[in-house]
Design an enzyme around this catalytic site. Structure first.
Site, PDB file in Angstrom:
ATOM      1  N   HIS A   1       0.830  -1.218   0.000  1.00  0.00           N
ATOM      2  CA  HIS A   1       0.000   0.000   0.000  1.00  0.00           C
ATOM      3  C   HIS A   1       0.865   1.269   0.000  1.00  0.00           C
ATOM      4  O   HIS A   1       2.019   1.225  -0.369  1.00  0.00           O
ATOM      5  CB  HIS A   1      -0.995  -0.037   1.167  1.00  0.00           C
ATOM      6  CG  HIS A   1      -1.717  -1.353   1.235  1.00  0.00           C
ATOM      7  ND1 HIS A   1      -2.775  -1.655   0.415  1.00  0.00           N
ATOM      8  CD2 HIS A   1      -1.483  -2.475   1.978  1.00  0.00           C
ATOM      9  CE1 HIS A   1      -3.173  -2.898   0.676  1.00  0.00           C
ATOM     10  NE2 HIS A   1      -2.408  -3.418   1.607  1.00  0.00           N
TER      11      HIS A   1
ATOM     12  N   HIS B   1       2.467  -7.105   4.641  1.00  0.00           N
ATOM     13  CA  HIS B   1       1.083  -6.649   4.801  1.00  0.00           C
ATOM     14  C   HIS B   1       0.600  -6.960   6.208  1.00  0.00           C
ATOM     15  O   HIS B   1       1.249  -7.683   6.963  1.00  0.00           O
ATOM     16  CB  HIS B   1       0.158  -7.354   3.790  1.00  0.00           C
ATOM     17  CG  HIS B   1       0.337  -6.858   2.398  1.00  0.00           C
ATOM     18  ND1 HIS B   1      -0.539  -6.001   1.794  1.00  0.00           N
ATOM     19  CD2 HIS B   1       1.330  -7.087   1.504  1.00  0.00           C
ATOM     20  CE1 HIS B   1      -0.107  -5.722   0.577  1.00  0.00           C
ATOM     21  NE2 HIS B   1       1.034  -6.371   0.372  1.00  0.00           N
TER      22      HIS B   1
ATOM     23  N   GLU C   1       1.287 -11.756   6.028  1.00  0.00           N
ATOM     24  CA  GLU C   1       0.206 -11.092   6.766  1.00  0.00           C
ATOM     25  C   GLU C   1       0.598 -11.276   8.232  1.00  0.00           C
ATOM     26  O   GLU C   1       0.316 -12.297   8.846  1.00  0.00           O
ATOM     27  CB  GLU C   1      -1.154 -11.729   6.466  1.00  0.00           C
ATOM     28  CG  GLU C   1      -1.607 -11.595   5.014  1.00  0.00           C
ATOM     29  CD  GLU C   1      -2.244 -10.240   4.676  1.00  0.00           C
ATOM     30  OE1 GLU C   1      -2.147  -9.297   5.503  1.00  0.00           O
ATOM     31  OE2 GLU C   1      -2.831 -10.125   3.587  1.00  0.00           O
TER      32      GLU C   1
HETATM   33 ZN   LIG Z   1      -2.371  -5.279   2.505  1.00  0.00          ZN
END
Ligand SMILES: [Zn+2]
Length: 456
Positions: free
Chosen positions: A289, A358, A419
């Protein structure tokens, strides 16, 4: 846009999406190809932590897409042409024709109204989307196909600066002309037969006269980067790197069809070895991002893009100390890169490993760490990294999983997507933004990479 089955989904909407207005929201305007959409009086367009969200009835009533709602699975289905977008309340992963794709924000169910991210849905349906924060307006633009002088022009889609490299995202065949000038020292890049793209302003600041600049901090060579539509005949985008002293550069990514070119200032006067040469391994660390794309928003409104950058910078710092590893970050500040440009950096550099960072989002009870790979060649990297990261996070082990993410699918080298924890979980979120936790996870990623790459 055709009004396919309009009455049917009007009925569905009346049943599934009863009226509900929210006091904290404000109403923004939506323009489709320059015409303002007339929204129902109770429809609010709102900006929720950087993501513009609209009630689902806007998607059906105003954009004319077919919308369905499955109450038991909490799933909204949007169909148009051959495209099917399935979104589940509270889940930031949508299925696009069966392929898992990440949204910046999960759909919300509030007072019986389903609220969805309009940029995501519109872009999936092939529209270009712009958000004007001052006017509080969403512009949806149907891309023109063929015809028109303007369409022959290439576009400059975004400009960013990190790791002492200017990165320019472009569409069309561009042949940048780069010139070194002195008093004052600067590097001038002219992109002829080009204009700024419609979406340029969502990534970079630019004023009405098509001038703008990029604040660059932390790079001793560079004062700032500025850009403008320098000439209208031929239409020329000029980018200037204002330097603190004369500096050599290398130009990369100028082969035809390239979507990104790079002016790299990482060159000494005596040419040194390229990254990853001389027996060194090259690792690309990708902070997910950035800029207008905050990623997931945590329970206390913390942004995924800030976590991913903080951790990537820590991993980068640690890897810089390694004698046998070179490291390149896809971004080292709050800038945005398209997924394909992140992939391109790693592929162009022929990196030995790619790690995309992430944080997860889901129901508030969901917790833990998971590691994704896509291609078989990446499985062993995923296993080794996951083993070390789990030890560092101390969170629930959700395992190594196969996931269809662009950056780990399209890269050519072993690539994983981490993640690290859930921003939607109170305990995970506070850990993700804890410096000690971040240091431990960064350390574990480095240990894992060294084990995988078999370097001392
Ligand atoms: Zn993400």
């Amino acid at each position: 846009m055709k009004k396919f089955g309009f009455l049917l989904f009007l009925f569905v909407i009346m049943v599934a999406f009863p009226k509900g207005a929210d006091a904290s929201s404000y109403s923004a305007k939506i323009y489709l190809d320059g015409n303002e959409l007339s929204l129902s009086s109770n429809v609010k367009v709102e900006n929720i932590s950087g993501t513009v969200m609209v009630p689902i009835r806007v998607i059906s009533e105003n954009l004319g897409y077919s919308v369905g709602w499955n109450k038991s699975t909490q799933t909204v289905t949007v169909k148009e042409g051959g495209k099917t977008v399935e979104m589940v309340i509270g889940n930031k992963y949508a299925m696009i024709n069966g392929q898992r794709t990440e949204m910046t924000k999960a759909p919300i169910l509030r007072g019986g109204t389903t609220i969805v991210p309009i940029r995501f849905v519109s872009e999936q349906m092939g529209l270009n989307v712009k958000w004007d924060n001052q006017k509080k307006a969403v512009y949806l633009i149907t891309p023109t196909t063929g015809g028109g002088e303007d369409d022959k022009l290439s576009t400059v889609n975004g400009i960013s600066f990190s790791d002492n490299r200017l990165m320019v995202a472009v569409s069309g065949n561009v042949k940048p002309k780069v010139t070194k000038l002195s008093s004052p020292d600067r590097i001038v890049i002219d992109v002829e037969n080009a204009k700024f793209s419609e979406s340029f302003s969502s990534n970079n600041s630019i004023n009405a006269n098509l001038n703008g600049e990029l604040i660059v901090t932390g790079y001793p060579d560079v004062k700032k980067v500025r850009y403008s539509l320098y000439n209208s005949n031929p239409s020329t985008v000029r980018i200037v790197i204002d330097l603190n002293y004369a500096k050599n550069y290398t130009l990369q990514g100028t082969e035809s069809g390239s979507s990104l070119f790079i002016v790299d200032l990482n060159t000494s006067t005596e040419p040194g070895p390229d990254p990853g040469t001389g027996g060194k391994k090259l690792v690309v660390i990708d902070a997910g991002h950035g800029a207008h794309d905050p990623g997931a928003i945590g329970v206390t409104q913390k942004k995924e893009k800030d976590f991913t950058l903080a951790l990537a910078l820590k991993v980068g710092k640690l890897l810089e100390k390694e004698q046998n590893i070179d490291v390149v970050l896809t971004r080292s500040n709050d800038t945005f890169l398209e997924l394909k440009d992140r992939v391109k950096i790693a592929n162009d550099l022929k990196a030995d490993a790619f790690v995309s960072i992430h944080a997860n989002s889901g129901p508030s009870a969901a917790t833990g760490t998971e590691t994704y790979y896509r291609r078989e060649a990446s499985k062993s990297l995923a296993n080794v990294l996951h083993k070390h990261i789990i030890g560092a996070t101390g969170l629930k082990d959700r395992g190594v999983k196969n996931g269809n993410f662009h950056v780990i699918r399209e890269t050519n080298m072993p690539a994983v997507l981490l993640e690290v924890g859930f921003l939607s979980n109170t305990n995970d979120e506070s850990k993700l933004f804890n410096t000690t936790f971040q240091n431990a996870v960064a350390e574990s990623i480095v240990v894992g990479l060294k084990e995988y790459l078999k370097v001392k």
